[in-house]
Design a protein around this motif. Structure first.
Motif, PDB file in Angstrom:
ATOM      1  N   THR A  48      -9.466   2.198   4.494  1.00 17.28           N
ATOM      2  CA  THR A  48     -10.688   2.754   4.727  1.00 17.28           C
ATOM      3  C   THR A  48     -10.384   3.772   6.181  1.00 17.28           C
ATOM      4  N   GLY A  49     -11.559   4.657   6.316  1.00 14.92           N
ATOM      5  CA  GLY A  49     -11.494   5.434   7.352  1.00 14.92           C
ATOM      6  C   GLY A  49     -10.503   6.639   7.323  1.00 14.92           C
ATOM      7  N   ILE A  50     -10.677   7.228   5.925  1.00 11.60           N
ATOM      8  CA  ILE A  50      -9.659   8.307   5.972  1.00 11.60           C
ATOM      9  C   ILE A  50     -10.531   9.657   6.201  1.00 11.60           C
ATOM     10  N   GLY A  51     -11.888   9.450   6.342  1.00 12.50           N
ATOM     11  CA  GLY A  51     -12.492  10.811   6.597  1.00 12.50           C
ATOM     12  C   GLY A  51     -13.105  10.657   8.029  1.00 12.50           C
ATOM     13  N   LYS A  52     -12.776  11.312   8.924  1.00 17.09           N
ATOM     14  CA  LYS A  52     -13.216  11.218  10.326  1.00 17.09           C
ATOM     15  C   LYS A  52     -14.890  11.702  10.388  1.00 17.09           C
ATOM     16  N   GLN A  53     -15.409  12.520   9.622  1.00 21.04           N
ATOM     17  CA  GLN A  53     -16.659  13.190   9.560  1.00 21.04           C
ATOM     18  C   GLN A  53     -17.672  12.342   8.854  1.00 21.04           C
ATOM     19  N   ALA A  54     -17.210  11.690   7.930  1.00 19.84           N
ATOM     20  CA  ALA A  54     -18.162  10.787   7.181  1.00 19.84           C
ATOM     21  C   ALA A  54     -18.276   9.559   7.886  1.00 19.84           C
ATOM     22  N   ASN A  55     -19.480   8.894   7.669  1.00 19.45           N
ATOM     23  CA  ASN A  55     -20.036   7.620   8.083  1.00 19.45           C
ATOM     24  C   ASN A  55     -19.207   6.395   7.525  1.00 19.45           C
ATOM     25  N   GLY A  56     -18.658   6.594   6.450  1.00 21.37           N
ATOM     26  CA  GLY A  56     -17.767   5.553   5.997  1.00 21.37           C
ATOM     27  C   GLY A  56     -16.990   6.253   4.770  1.00 21.37           C
ATOM     28  N   SER A  57     -15.728   6.002   4.657  1.00 22.83           N
ATOM     29  CA  SER A  57     -14.568   6.567   3.711  1.00 22.83           C
ATOM     30  C   SER A  57     -13.900   5.547   3.169  1.00 22.83           C
ATOM     31  N   ALA A  58     -13.364   5.691   2.064  1.00 29.04           N
ATOM     32  CA  ALA A  58     -12.016   4.787   1.562  1.00 29.04           C
ATOM     33  C   ALA A  58     -11.287   5.654   0.502  1.00 29.04           C
ATOM     34  N   TYR A  59     -10.049   5.073   0.491  1.00 35.79           N
ATOM     35  CA  TYR A  59      -8.815   5.737  -0.360  1.00 35.79           C
ATOM     36  C   TYR A  59      -8.428   4.282  -1.259  1.00 35.79           C
ATOM     37  N   LEU A  60      -8.293   4.833  -2.573  1.00 31.95           N
ATOM     38  CA  LEU A  60      -7.885   3.666  -3.600  1.00 31.95           C
ATOM     39  C   LEU A  60      -6.725   4.186  -4.410  1.00 31.95           C
ATOM     40  N   GLU A  61      -5.742   3.633  -4.547  1.00 33.92           N
ATOM     41  CA  GLU A  61      -4.413   4.043  -5.328  1.00 33.92           C
ATOM     42  C   GLU A  61      -4.229   2.749  -6.072  1.00 33.92           C
ATOM     43  N   ALA A  62      -4.116   2.968  -7.510  1.00 37.89           N
ATOM     44  CA  ALA A  62      -3.333   2.067  -8.329  1.00 37.89           C
ATOM     45  C   ALA A  62      -2.525   2.561  -9.372  1.00 37.89           C
ATOM     46  N   GLY A  63      -1.272   2.666  -9.213  1.00 35.70           N
ATOM     47  CA  GLY A  63      -0.335   3.398 -10.075  1.00 35.70           C
ATOM     48  C   GLY A  63      -0.387   4.943  -9.656  1.00 35.70           C
ATOM     49  N   LYS A  64      -0.748   5.646 -10.922  1.00 39.19           N
ATOM     50  CA  LYS A  64      -0.899   7.189 -11.032  1.00 39.19           C
ATOM     51  C   LYS A  64      -2.427   7.331 -10.567  1.00 39.19           C
ATOM     52  N   LEU A  65      -3.202   6.458 -10.491  1.00 41.36           N
ATOM     53  CA  LEU A  65      -4.773   6.730 -10.225  1.00 41.36           C
ATOM     54  C   LEU A  65      -4.873   6.673  -8.676  1.00 41.36           C
TER      55      LEU A  65
END
Length: 253
Positions: A48-65
């Motif tokens: 979480t917290g990958i976007g500083k300008q957004a109120n909330g942000s998230a990143y998900l990685e599963a294999g190549k996805l």
């Protein structure tokens, strides 16, 4: 004399390798290329917290996805859209380089459909009754896709995690998982290479803490027994994903 106006080719040449020249390989659902069993999901990484300008942000990685999401709001709606309940504005987009075939900048039918499914899957979990005259904007960007059904499930999970990171009050975090049908076998979290061998797919959005399903979408033809089996394995997988989501939120505090 040699023709100086032409580019001389090499003295020796070989037959080019074509993608469709490979011999056909029989697909065995019990022996997946990544070594997983049929009822196992890919290892999941979240942040979480990958976007500083957004109120909330998230990143998900599963294999190549790989999926990223940003949440903005709550914001005040225009006077023409005043409502006693808040509204979710979901935007799903593939990056131009996310798929094998390059995507255009304009939304296509698949992206518009996935945007609608995001809204339907997340709305039951968000306390929109506490946000009158407000709207929440959710932007999901797929950086790399590896299976259309799994990509949709990852987008729902990532968007739910970003909503929680933004401090939006929710009944529970929504975890989503996909399954595919190969004859009488149910494959959990199918990849892009496995989808051509499947007869259909199912995507389940689930709130484990409340034991409630927010959205189910199924495509293709299968038996009732296969559908029941797919729902069972997806519920178990969503519970596992929900645990990862909670751990990610705790680390982000």
């Amino acid at each position: 004399m040699a023709d100086r106006k032409r580019v001389q080719g090499p003295e020796k040449s070989v037959v080019p390798l074509l993608a469709n020249a490979e011999t056909a390989v029989v697909f065995d659902p019990e022996r997946r290329k990544d070594g997983r069993n049929g009822d196992r999901i890919r290892p999941v990484f979240m942040k979480t917290g990958i976007g500083k300008q957004a109120n909330g942000s998230a990143y998900l990685e599963a294999g190549k996805l790989k999926v990223a999401c940003g949440v903005y709001g709550p914001r005040q709606t225009s006077k023409s859209k005043v409502s006693t309940q808040g509204a979710l504005n979901c935007d799903f987009k593939f990056s131009p380089f996310a798929l094998g075939k390059r995507k255009g900048f304009m939304k296509d039918a698949q992206e518009r459909e996935y945007s609608l499914i995001l809204d339907q899957a997340l709305s039951p979990a968000v306390r929109l009754d506490l946000l009158p005259k407000s709207s929440i904007d959710i932007f999901v960007q797929v950086l790399e896709s590896d299976g259309s059904a799994a990509c949709l499930a990852a987008a729902i999970t990532c968007a739910s995690l970003a909503l929680a990171d933004a401090g939006i009050e929710m009944l529970d975090a929504v975890a989503a998982c996909a399954a595919a049908y190969v004859d009488t076998t149910v494959l959990l979290d199918p990849t892009d290479a496995e989808e051509p061998h499947t007869a259909g797919s199912l995507v389940l959005s689930y709130m484990p803490s409340l034991n409630e399903v927010t959205h189910v979408i199924q495509s293709g033809e299968t038996t009732t027994a296969n559908t029941v089996r797919a729902l069972e394995v997806c519920v178990d997988a969503c519970s596992q994903i929900h645990g990862v989501m909670m751990g990610t939120l705790v680390k982000g505090v």
